[in-house]
Structures are given as C-alpha cells and as structure tokens.
Design an enzyme around this catalytic site. Structure first.
Site, PDB file in Angstrom:
ATOM      1  N   SER A 123      -1.083  27.399  -5.041  1.00 52.93           N
ATOM      2  CA  SER A 123      -0.572  28.839  -5.255  1.00 52.93           C
ATOM      3  C   SER A 123      -1.228  29.136  -6.670  1.00 52.93           C
ATOM      4  CB  SER A 123       0.996  28.931  -5.322  1.00 52.93           C
ATOM      5  OG  SER A 123       1.279  28.168  -4.021  1.00 52.93           O
ATOM      6  N   LYS A 154       4.061  29.927   4.017  1.00 56.26           N
ATOM      7  CA  LYS A 154       3.224  29.568   2.891  1.00 56.26           C
ATOM      8  C   LYS A 154       1.643  29.574   3.308  1.00 56.26           C
ATOM      9  CE  LYS A 154       4.655  27.211  -0.037  1.00 56.26           C
ATOM     10  NZ  LYS A 154       5.726  27.304  -1.247  1.00 56.26           N
ATOM     11  N   HIS A 174       0.962  -1.086   0.064  1.00 51.59           N
ATOM     12  CA  HIS A 174       0.122   0.062  -0.057  1.00 51.59           C
ATOM     13  C   HIS A 174       0.923   1.277  -0.055  1.00 51.59           C
ATOM     14  CE1 HIS A 174      -2.979   3.112   1.139  1.00 51.59           C
ATOM     15  NE2 HIS A 174      -2.177   3.271   2.307  1.00 51.59           N
ATOM     16  N   HIS A 217      13.107  11.663   3.850  1.00 53.31           N
ATOM     17  CA  HIS A 217      12.647  13.074   4.257  1.00 53.31           C
ATOM     18  C   HIS A 217      12.263  13.947   3.058  1.00 53.31           C
ATOM     19  CE1 HIS A 217      10.537  15.180   6.953  1.00 53.31           C
ATOM     20  NE2 HIS A 217      11.030  16.372   6.538  1.00 53.31           N
ATOM     21  N   ASP A 238       7.051  21.700 -26.005  1.00 54.08           N
ATOM     22  CA  ASP A 238       7.093  20.434 -25.583  1.00 54.08           C
ATOM     23  C   ASP A 238       7.962  20.375 -24.317  1.00 54.08           C
ATOM     24  OD1 ASP A 238       6.805  17.441 -25.128  1.00 54.08           O
ATOM     25  OD2 ASP A 238       6.195  17.478 -27.238  1.00 54.08           O
ATOM     26  N   SER A 260      13.082   6.057 -13.720  1.00 56.84           N
ATOM     27  CA  SER A 260      12.081   6.646 -14.117  1.00 56.84           C
ATOM     28  C   SER A 260      11.990   8.277 -13.678  1.00 56.84           C
ATOM     29  CB  SER A 260      10.564   5.998 -14.194  1.00 56.84           C
ATOM     30  OG  SER A 260       9.640   6.825 -14.164  1.00 56.84           O
ATOM     31  N   SER A 261      11.697   8.086 -12.241  1.00 58.16           N
ATOM     32  CA  SER A 261      11.621   9.342 -11.635  1.00 58.16           C
ATOM     33  C   SER A 261      12.900  10.505 -11.939  1.00 58.16           C
ATOM     34  CB  SER A 261      11.634   9.510 -10.238  1.00 58.16           C
ATOM     35  OG  SER A 261      10.635   8.323  -9.692  1.00 58.16           O
ATOM     36  N   ARG A 265       1.655   1.081  15.203  1.00 57.40           N
ATOM     37  CA  ARG A 265       1.280   0.999  13.621  1.00 57.40           C
ATOM     38  C   ARG A 265       1.607  -0.701  13.114  1.00 57.40           C
ATOM     39  NH1 ARG A 265       5.637   4.484  10.514  1.00 57.40           N
ATOM     40  NH2 ARG A 265       4.394   4.045   8.529  1.00 57.40           N
ATOM     41  N   TYR A 292       8.911  15.796   0.788  1.00 56.89           N
ATOM     42  CA  TYR A 292       8.723  17.221   0.221  1.00 56.89           C
ATOM     43  C   TYR A 292       8.400  17.116  -1.302  1.00 56.89           C
ATOM     44  CZ  TYR A 292       9.329  18.807   4.702  1.00 56.89           C
ATOM     45  OH  TYR A 292       9.158  19.051   6.048  1.00 56.89           O
ATOM     46  N   TRP A 320       7.168  -0.061   4.038  1.00 57.47           N
ATOM     47  CA  TRP A 320       7.531   0.795   2.835  1.00 57.47           C
ATOM     48  C   TRP A 320       8.946   1.113   2.999  1.00 57.47           C
ATOM     49  CZ3 TRP A 320       8.912   5.925   1.218  1.00 57.47           C
ATOM     50  CH2 TRP A 320       8.826   6.876   2.091  1.00 57.47           C
ATOM     51  N   THR A 327       7.041  26.699   6.400  1.00 59.41           N
ATOM     52  CA  THR A 327       5.804  26.004   5.843  1.00 59.41           C
ATOM     53  C   THR A 327       4.600  27.193   6.512  1.00 59.41           C
ATOM     54  OG1 THR A 327       6.871  24.178   6.368  1.00 59.41           O
ATOM     55  CG2 THR A 327       4.566  24.156   6.002  1.00 59.41           C
ATOM     56  N   HIS A 353      15.027  12.973  12.306  1.00 58.75           N
ATOM     57  CA  HIS A 353      13.735  12.840  13.325  1.00 58.75           C
ATOM     58  C   HIS A 353      13.029  11.700  12.961  1.00 58.75           C
ATOM     59  CE1 HIS A 353      11.533  15.511   9.972  1.00 58.75           C
ATOM     60  NE2 HIS A 353      11.114  14.284  10.025  1.00 58.75           N
ATOM     61  N   HIS A 354      13.203  11.032  12.139  1.00 54.32           N
ATOM     62  CA  HIS A 354      12.479   9.596  12.050  1.00 54.32           C
ATOM     63  C   HIS A 354      13.144   8.639  12.830  1.00 54.32           C
ATOM     64  CE1 HIS A 354      10.153  10.996   8.605  1.00 54.32           C
ATOM     65  NE2 HIS A 354      11.256  11.603   8.159  1.00 54.32           N
ATOM     66  N   GLU A 362      11.828  13.043   0.222  1.00 57.58           N
ATOM     67  CA  GLU A 362      10.860  12.428  -0.606  1.00 57.58           C
ATOM     68  C   GLU A 362       9.527  12.999  -0.161  1.00 57.58           C
ATOM     69  OE1 GLU A 362      10.431  10.317  -3.139  1.00 57.58           O
ATOM     70  OE2 GLU A 362       8.342   9.859  -2.941  1.00 57.58           O
TER      71      GLU A 362
END
Lengths: 542, 180, 377
Positions: free
Chosen positions: A269, A332, A78, A254, A107, A170-171, A451, A258, A143, A329, A303-304, A256
């Site tokens: 925006s 914004k 998932h 991390h 293009d 790909s990314s 979890r 963002y 994950w 943040t 921090h993870h 990722e």
C-alpha cells in the site's frame, strides 16, 4: 541528552558509538533494524538451504540423500526457521527502521527493550540449529509440532520448545515496542487516520502478536510438561485430548498467517501509490479491511482441522467464517488495482515486486477459498495442494513484499541506489522460477500426494522433478539479490533525498541516507491519508 | 548515595517477596489443583446418570441401532469385547448389555474404561445406570469377567440420530503392577 | 509480462483440467471418483475452479489493462481520485453474493459427508506406527496391513514396481454397493486415512473414535496413503482397498473366516531353527526393519544396531523382555507382546540372534514367550 546541534527539521548530527559496542549495545532503531534485516536474510538462506535439501530428495522416487527421519527434521526446521527466523524478524526489522521515520518519532519507544528483543533471536536460532546434532536429531513433527508425535521425539524437541519460548518473548517485546511507538510517538499532525498503511498494518500485526504468541508458548509448554513432568494434556489415557493441541496451536497459527501477511499489505500500500503517482484508493476502507481481517483471523482456526472429525455444525461455522475473510481481502486487492487504474505508472523493481505480490497473492487467496470449502478440503487437506497454497501466500506474499520494501527503502537506508538492472533480473527470475516450483504442487496435491513424505509413488515423479528444478533456480536467483545489495552498499550511485518521483510520505522528507538521529524534536506536520505529508516545519522546541 | 541504598534494599525485598510468592505458588499447585478438581468436578471420570424425568410431552418411543465396540489402549494387556456388537433398541427403555474382559497377562492389572460416543452429540442422551466404567477394575492374572451395562436412551434424542456407537477406551492405570 | 505469463499458465491449467476429466489419467486434477462422496467433492472442486479461475482472469485482466495503458512511458497523466463509495460497496457485495452461492452446495456436501448412519457393515481402522489394522466388526476378524514394497536402498536407475509405495501385503477387501461405515482410532499418534478415489479422509486419533463412510460403485483396487505426519515412516504406510462384487466378497469372507479358525498356531509346538528363522525374517521385515534396517545396523543416534548388539548376543531373557515389553527409554521400541503372536515373537528373536554377524545358534520356542506372558515381570 548530550546532543550536538540541531539542524533543520530536528535532525541531530551523527553521534554513534563505534565498533562492536555499536551493535551489541545498540539502542538506535536504525542499527537494530539493520541487524534484524541482516539476521532475517541469513536465516532465509539457512531455511532456503533446508528447502533445497528437501527438493533434492524429492527430485526422484526412492531415498537418495536423506533417511526419512532426517527428512522430517528438514521439513520441520525449514518451516520453523522461515516463519520465526526469516519472515517475522524481517518485518520487525523493517518496522524498526521505517516506522519512526514514517510517523516522525525520534526512535522506538523502548530503545533498550528493542536491543533485547533483537539479541534474543540469535541464541534462539542457535538452539534450533544445534538441535540437529543432539542425539535423535532435531524436532521432526512438522512446524506445527502436533502432539502426541511431538511428545514422542528426542531432546531436539526440547531445544525447539525453548527456542520457541525465546522467539515468542522476542516477538512480544518487539510488538509492544511497535504499539507504543505508534500510539504515543507520532509527530504532531500525524493523525491515526492519516498514518501510512504500513504503520496501520504494523500496528494491527503487533496486536495479533501480543495476543497469540503466549498461546503458542502455552501449547509448547504443555507439550514440554507431557514430555517430562507426567502431565496428560494431550494423552487420552490421562484424560487429555490430542486434538486439544491442534485447537490451541491453530488459535495461534491462524492469526500467525496474518502476522506474516498484514505487513506485506502495508508495504504494497506504500509502494503502489508511489509508482502509480496517485493516492492510495479507499484508504479508510483499507484500514477497516485490515482491522477486520485481524479480528476474523481469531475465528477461523479450525479450518485447519476439517478432517479431525468435528461435528457438522462446527465444520459449517468455520467454513462460513473462513469464506468471509475473502471479502476484506478482496477489497484490498481491488483497492490496489483501483490505485493503479489511471495512474501514471513506472516499473522500477519495488513496483515489479508489488505487482508480482498482488498477482500471486490473488492465486494463493483463491486457492484458499477452494480450501475453505470443508467438503473439498477433505480431498486437499494434508496434501501438496496445501503446500502450494501457503507458499503462494507466504513466498509470493510475504517474501515478494519484503523484496519490494528493501528495494524501495534501500536508497533511504544507505544513501545509495541499488543496481536497477540487477533488481529487474532478480524479479523476473524469481517470478518465473517461483511459479515453476510451486504451481505444479497444486497438481500433485489434487492427484493425491500427501505432504511431508520423503518418497513418493511413481505417478508424482514429473511434477516433483519440475518443482525441484524450479526450487534450485529460485534459490540461485536470491544470490542476485545478495550481490546487488553488497555491491550497491559500496559502489551504488549516490541516491538523492527523493529517489522516487511519486513518494510523498514522511521518510522522504529527510536527507538521504537517513541521519543517525532523526526527528528529535519531532516536526509539526500537516498530513493527508496514507501518511502523505502536505507541509512540515520545525516544532521550535529544542 | 544513602537514598539509593535504601531504594536498593526496598527493591531487594520486593524481589525476594516475588521469588517467595512464585515458589509458594508452584509449591501449592498440586493441592490447589486437587481443590479445583473437587469444586468443579473436573477429575470425576465417569459417574452414574440420573434417569431422565418424565415430562408431559415426551417424544414417542422409537427404534435406534446401538453399535458397541471397545478400544484397548497401549500398555494394557487386556482383551475387551462386547458380547453382542450390534443391538436394535428403543428410546426410553432400559437396555442391558454385556462386555467381556480378559486379562491376557499373568500379573495383576488395573484398568479404567472411558465411554466414547458417535455421534458425539448423542453422549448427552445416553444415561448410564450401571457400568464398569464408574470405577477402576482390578484383574487378577488371566482373569476373565463379564460386566453388565445398563443404560437408557433418552426419548429427547434428536430425530436425526437413528444410530449410536458406544465404544469404550480402556486404559491402563499406571503404578498398579506394571511391567518393568 | 508477468500477467500474460500467469494467464498463460492458468489457461494451460484449464485446458489440461478439461481434458483430464475425459481421459484416464488424472495427473492435473483430482483422481477419478469411485463413490458418490468423491463425485460430490470432485464436482464441487470443478465448480470452485471455474469460479476462482474466472475471478482471477478478471482481476488480472483489469490490472494488465492498467499496466499497459496507464503508464508513465506512454505519458499517461495520473488522475487524482482516491475514493468512490458506490464502487467500494459493489465490490464488497458481489464477492459476498458469490460466496453465498458457493456456501449452499458446500453445506449440502458437508452434511452428506457426515451422514454415517444406515450402514450395511462396519470396519474399525486402527493406525499404528507405521501400518494399518482393519477389524471387520460384524464378523469378528481382522488383520494388519503393511507396506509390501521392499525397503531396499534405491540404486539410481533401478526399476521400481508399478505401484511403488502404494502396495500392501493385505488389502482391505470390501463389497461394492454396500454402505461401509468406518470407525477410526489410533494406537500411538494421530494418523489420517485417505483414499482419494473413495472421497474419504479422516484422522485417526489415539484414545478417541471418529467415523466416516463410503459406498464403492464398482469393483477395483483403490490406493491411498496416510496423510497426517506420524513419524519416521509416515510416507510408508499406504492404504489399499480391494472392492469386489458382493458375491466375490462373500466368498473371500468365508475363506477368511475358515482361515482364522485354523490359523491359530499351537504355542506348544516345537520349531526348528530354520523354520523359525524363515518366519522371523518375514516378521522382521514387516515390523522391525523400518528402524533397525535390513542390515541390522540401525540408524546411529536414533535406532540401535542389532548386528553385534550386546542385547541380541547376550542373555536371551533381556532380549525377550525388550521385544515383549518395549523400551522405557525409547518409545519408538514398542511393546510387541501386544501386537504379535507368541510364535511371531519367538521367530523374530530367533532370527535376530542368527542373522547378519550374529551366530548364537539359539532357538527361542513360542512356549518361552507364552511363559513370559505369564510372568509378572
């Protein structure tokens, strides 16, 4: 180039390949963008079905539907499918579709690479899904694929590693394309500091992708080597360190977060100024805030890992750095609200989703501040509170902004309007059931539910029930979106060139639907902040 | 047509060279890694420390609690324990302690111990002069041995640390009489 | 109105939160703290909840006001301002100041969590897939603590025990009012030892040592769970801490020490089939059942069946070997020779060869396992 004829503003009449070849050999950014978006939506449904399996199992204490090892595979896939199969391709697809239109490029810069970066996705996702049927099943380490657990697993893990390699390539190719397009292919007059925020967000996101996807590839390659080639990167017996994996993974992980959030900021925006009929407040501070979030995102990974037993000094450093991210943040969010302030707002579906985004993302951001305090994180780490937090950021953040974007640009992409009433229903339905699903998870986490468990103690029953009901209703609501899109594609009202009164960026200056080839040659522009077009004329060169 | 042929040949050569280089690099990885380890000292597991030099302004000698422990890792049929699990020691003085190891299996087993310290920053201040962790230890079937460990805690030890835990992680060294 | 509803939800949260503090149940909040650390975390969280809650109300309130007043349907004419340096500086500096205010107590709490020295006793905790081992380092004894809730398939409507999944066969018994230092490590993968009421969560990392501490205020049973995904039965390795008064603890400890001295089984003793089977069933349910299942059917594709298995019904030497040394092909099959006593291994093998559809009638004596320990394999 065997171009037919130039129309006004460099529009070239449609010349498109037909049949399967149009898609297989696609080099047109609009075709590729559409494929990305459909692919992402399919993966969203697949990942969603996995999520519903999880919620079904968690409806009651006891094991009803899935054995624990299958449950772990469900949670793992998932996460992987939603992150790499749904959200990231959806943003890349939107960037493909809209960026050239918003900055006046004919293009994407590398049309053939663009084709390749899309067509790598289906095989990668096939590998991931195939892993369910190999002996031992799919990867079941979450994950995050923490070693040494991921070193233990069966060959489903190998398929996952290869899938991640392919997805990473790909990314990266998609990101290179975005960077080069934005830097080199802006129409004359589209200065960097006048670009639409969506372009800025995509640019910064693309840099983040280029920087961190190789790190992830490195991490999983080390896992692969530990599994099969006798290396000991994460095995203490050979001089390795299991915690090293977490450092490497979160150095990717991390930023990722963002990567999945910044494009959402960009979309909001664009949408808010349009429906507030007022220019974006504090454009340049938005650009700086986005950039500084991008830079700071590289300094907060640990921090993870507050409960891995870091020295106090490291904990304090990462705590302060994480808290610091709240400042840009916050800027914004304040800017968006200031944009709405004293505007002349109307509330079509894209605006509703954008407002929903701001509200729910704020909740996710504030629970993030709570989590950033290392001493409190000791209680919350690895609990359902974290699950609640990142779903507020990713579902309400990334997904709501994606819905907002699709509704917003649907007329330009297809030439037809979506059904407004269905869109509104979709929003209110999603907002309600999203909160019913994920808000109780805060309570579950606070009360001590870890979890990634398939079964739980009795005191967690009530909130799990509520969350499961909410999840099924939320999932059902996404069919409203699908019906709306499918119906409107054929039967929707014909859209005018300018369906939104307040829209004034470049993509709204061309006919609706956007012609197959656009801005070739590019127009001469006069622009203002956030991509607002003041005047546009033919560049004269043919 | 001819120029394309030439270009293709050139490209082919370049590609072959690239393949050769890649293969060569992969083939040389093991010796290169060995050289890197020798140069950088990466693979040196544990080595004896030098005694800290006496400087003019040494902090005074002070008492420190030393907690001892050992963790035997999966795959190693040993029992490892400190003879005394807790000692009151002083900084700047030689400390002698003892570990007892027993090979519970009746086959020859080789093990390697790695010291771990808590708090981690204490590691720099514990100077080991004699330790079984300097080399791999081979045990005959059922053998029991006692090893002395001689160490010294540097007087520069930060004042905040008044207790140090020293625990050895003891690993199986594979390929030396392993069970099937 | 989205905002109205959300404000409503948060308001409910606050109300419930404030009542939960007084009441016994803590379903909406952190569990009632039982150590100074947990209280520190609790208070810090409450403070953060108020601060972030107020910020949320403020932000959504302003937005709600704009949504209600500044809308086209009320013919509100849009202004055109799009920057204001003063305002922007203010809303950058104020959050910074709030964060600074938070950082001060947060830092003190972190330092307090980390000050593990000055302990009265030391417990080493080792995480295994999927159980915890506790070693009382000062007293030289230890034991393994397993989930004790029976792992039967849950029929709908079946009554579940009160502490479903949060009960163990042997809790960690500790004295109150003593500073307990934990040394944590793991045997296979990363686990995490979490007891919410004690305010402790610390990863246990294989091959490495980590520490943590707490001091329990008053006697009681405190429950927790592993909180780092560690494989299949991650959700089934609970933690129970039984805190007793120092006198009660001393009594328990003495009894435990005596028991340890006498409990060692004589490996030479010859057992009957019935006695070994009975003991083996217990060993099986504690160690083998998660994978091979109560039915002995295993889980196809992951864990092989024992019922009717050629290994279990065939030559006993091969059976002994795989139980004792583990499987080379499947790392989930651990080398039980390191974890279980000779008698336990003999018992469980005897059980497996005489359970379900297996009727070999064979008895494996502890002496045979003892001999296997001696063989060079």
């Amino acid at each position: 180039m065997d171009l037919a004829s130039n129309t006004a503003h460099g529009m070239v009449s449609a010349h498109k390949p037909q049949g399967l070849a149009r898609w297989l050999f696609a080099t047109n950014h609009k075709d590729i963008g559409s494929m990305y978006l459909w692919f992402a939506f399919c993966m969203f449904l697949v990942g969603g079905v996995l999520a519903l399996c999880i919620r079904a199992e968690l409806f009651s204490p006891g094991l009803q539907f899935f054995q624990p090892e299958l449950f772990n595979q469900l949670t793992t896939l998932h996460g992987l499918i939603m992150v790499f199969g749904a959200i990231m391709p959806a943003f890349t697809g939107l960037a493909n579709w809209m960026l050239p239109l918003m900055i006046g490029a004919p293009d994407m810069a590398f049309a053939r690479m663009n084709n390749w970066s899309f067509w790598l996705l289906p095989p990668a996702m096939t590998l991931l899904l195939l892993s369910f049927i190999v002996p031992g099943g799919a990867a079941a380490a979450g994950w995050t694929l923490y070693a040494p657990l991921s070193v233990q697993l069966g060959m489903g893990m190998d398929l996952t590693i290869f899938a991640i390699h392919i997805l990473g390539i790909s990314s990266i190719m998609g990101a290179i394309n975005i960077v080069v397009t934005i830097i080199n292919l802006r129409a004359p007059g589209m200065r960097m500091m006048n670009m639409p925020m969506f372009a800025w967000a995509s640019l910064i996101t693309a840099y983040l992708i280029i920087a961190v996807m190789p790190v992830l590839a490195g991490a999983v390659t080390m896992v692969l080597a530990d599994r099969h080639f006798g290396s000991h990167f994460f095995n203490a017996a050979g001089g390795g360190d299991p915690v090293l994996y977490q450092h490497v993974f979160w150095f990717f992980g991390h930023p990722e977060v963002y990567i999945m959030a910044l494009p959402a900021f960009g979309i909001v925006s664009q949408v808010i100024p349009t429906f507030a009929r007022k220019p974006l407040f504090g454009y340049s501070s938005m650009v700086y805030a986005t950039s500084s979030i991008g830079v700071l995102s590289f300094m907060v990974w640990a921090h993870h890992m507050f409960v891995t037993g870091m020295p106090a000094t490291a904990q304090l450093f990462f705590m302060y750095a994480t808290m610091l991210i709240a400042v840009p943040t916050g800027v914004k969010v304040f800017n968006w609200i200031a944009t709405m302030w004293q505007g002349s707002m109307s509330f079509e579906t894209p605006m509703l989703f954008a407002i929903g985004f701001i509200l729910l993302f704020t909740i996710g951001g504030l629970s993030g501040v709570t989590l950033s305090v290392a001493a409190v994180d000791v209680q919350l780490h690895g609990s359902y509170y974290v699950v609640a937090h990142f779903h507020y950021v990713l579902v309400a953040g990334a997904l709501f902004s994606l819905f907002s974007a699709v509704y917003y640009w649907f007329p330009k992409m297809t030439g037809r309007m979506y059904v407004e009433r269905l869109g509104q229903l979709h929003f209110w339905w999603s907002l309600l059931w999203f909160n019913v699903t994920f808000f109780p998870m805060h309570f579950l986490g606070l009360a001590g539910m870890p979890r990634r468990i398939p079964d739980y103690a009795l005191q967690f029953t009530d909130f799990n029930r509520i969350a499961s009901i909410g999840a099924f209703m939320f999932g059902l609501g996404q069919l409203i979106f699908l019906v709306n899109i499918l119906y409107s594609l054929r039967h929707g009202k014909t859209a005018p060139q300018q369906p939104w009164e307040g829209a004034n960026t470049l993509e709204w200056q061309i006919p609706t639907p956007a012609p197959y080839h656009s801005f070739n040659p590019p127009p001469q522009l006069e622009t203002a902040e956030n991509g607002v077009v003041l005047s546009m004329r033919d560049s004269g060169q043919a | 047509m001819d120029s394309r042929r030439v270009a293709n040949t050139v490209l082919l050569r370049k590609l072959l060279l690239a393949v050769l280089l890649m293969f060569g690099f992969a083939w040389l990885l093991v010796p290169l890694y060995r050289v890197l380890c020798e140069v950088s000292g990466l693979n040196r597991v544990v080595a004896a420390d030098a005694l800290p030099e006496a400087t003019a302004s040494q902090p005074p000698v002070r008492p420190v609690t030393l907690q001892l422990d050992a963790m035997v890792q999966p795959g190693l049929p040993w029992q490892v324990r400190p003879v005394q699990s807790r000692l009151q020691v002083k900084t700047g003085q030689l400390i002698q302690l003892e570990y007892e190891m027993r090979n519970n299996s009746e086959r020859q087993v080789v093990g390697q111990a790695i010291p771990r310290y808590l708090p981690a920053e204490a590691a720099a201040y514990v100077k080991k002069l004699e330790c079984f962790c300097f080399r791999q230890q081979a045990f005959r079937p059922g053998e029991v041995r006692r090893f002395p460990v001689v160490l010294l805690i540097d007087r520069q030890l930060p004042a905040a640390i008044d207790s140090i835990t020293l625990a050895y992680s003891v690993f199986d060294v594979p390929g030396q009489g392993r069970a099937p | 109105m989205s905002c109205l509803r959300l404000c409503g939800i948060s308001a409910i949260w606050f109300v419930l939160h404030s009542t939960a503090v007084q009441g016994e149940t803590a379903a909406f909040n952190l569990q009632a703290p039982a150590t100074s650390l947990a209280r520190l975390e609790y208070d810090l969280h409450s403070m953060l909840l108020w601060v972030t809650g107020l910020i949320f109300l403020l932000v959504s309130g302003v937005m709600l006001f704009a949504i209600v007043r500044h809308r086209k349907s009320r013919a509100y004419r849009a202004r055109t301002f799009h920057e204001n340096t003063t305002v922007e500086i203010i809303w950058t500096v104020i959050p910074l100041l709030i964060l600074l205010a938070i950082a001060w107590p947060a830092t003190r709490a972190v330092l307090s969590q980390k000050s593990t020295h000055g302990e009265d006793m030391t417990i080493r905790i080792t995480g295994y897939q999927w159980k915890w081992r506790y070693d009382y380092l000062d007293d030289n004894f230890g034991f393994v603590s397993h989930l004790s809730t029976p792992r039967t398939g849950t029929a709908a409507g079946a009554a579940l025990p009160e502490h479903y999944l949060l009960e163990v066969d042997e809790p960690l018994v500790l004295p109150t009012g003593r500073k307990v230092r934990l040394l944590l490590t793991a045997n296979d993968v990363i686990h995490s030892w979490w007891v919410p009421q004690l305010g402790v969560k610390q990863d246990a990392i294989p091959g490495f040592l980590r520490d943590a501490w707490f001091m329990v205020d008053k006697p009681g049973i405190y429950r927790g769970q592993c909180s780092e995904l560690c494989g299949k039965d991650h959700g089934f390795m609970p933690i129970v801490v039984d805190a007793r008064s120092p006198e009660d603890y001393a009594r328990w400890r003495d009894a435990r020490l005596k028991q340890a001295a006498t409990a060692a089984d004589d490996p030479a003793k010859a057992w009957t089939l019935a006695a070994l089977r009975q003991r083996g069933e217990t060993v099986y349910s504690q160690n083998c059942l998660p994978c091979h299942q109560a039915s002995g059917k295993g889980i196809p594709g992951n864990f092989p069946a024992l019922d009717g298995s050629p290994v279990v019904n065939g030559d006993k030497a091969a059976h002994l070997r795989i139980v004792f040394f583990g499987s080379q092909r499947n790392p989930a099959m651990q080398a039980w020779g390191k974890q279980l006593s000779d008698t336990d291994i003999a018992a469980v093998i005897t059980y497996e060869r005489n359970a379900w559809g297996n009727h070999s009638g064979q008895v494996i004596q502890p002496a045979e396992i003892h001999a296997l320990r001696g063989s060079s394999g």
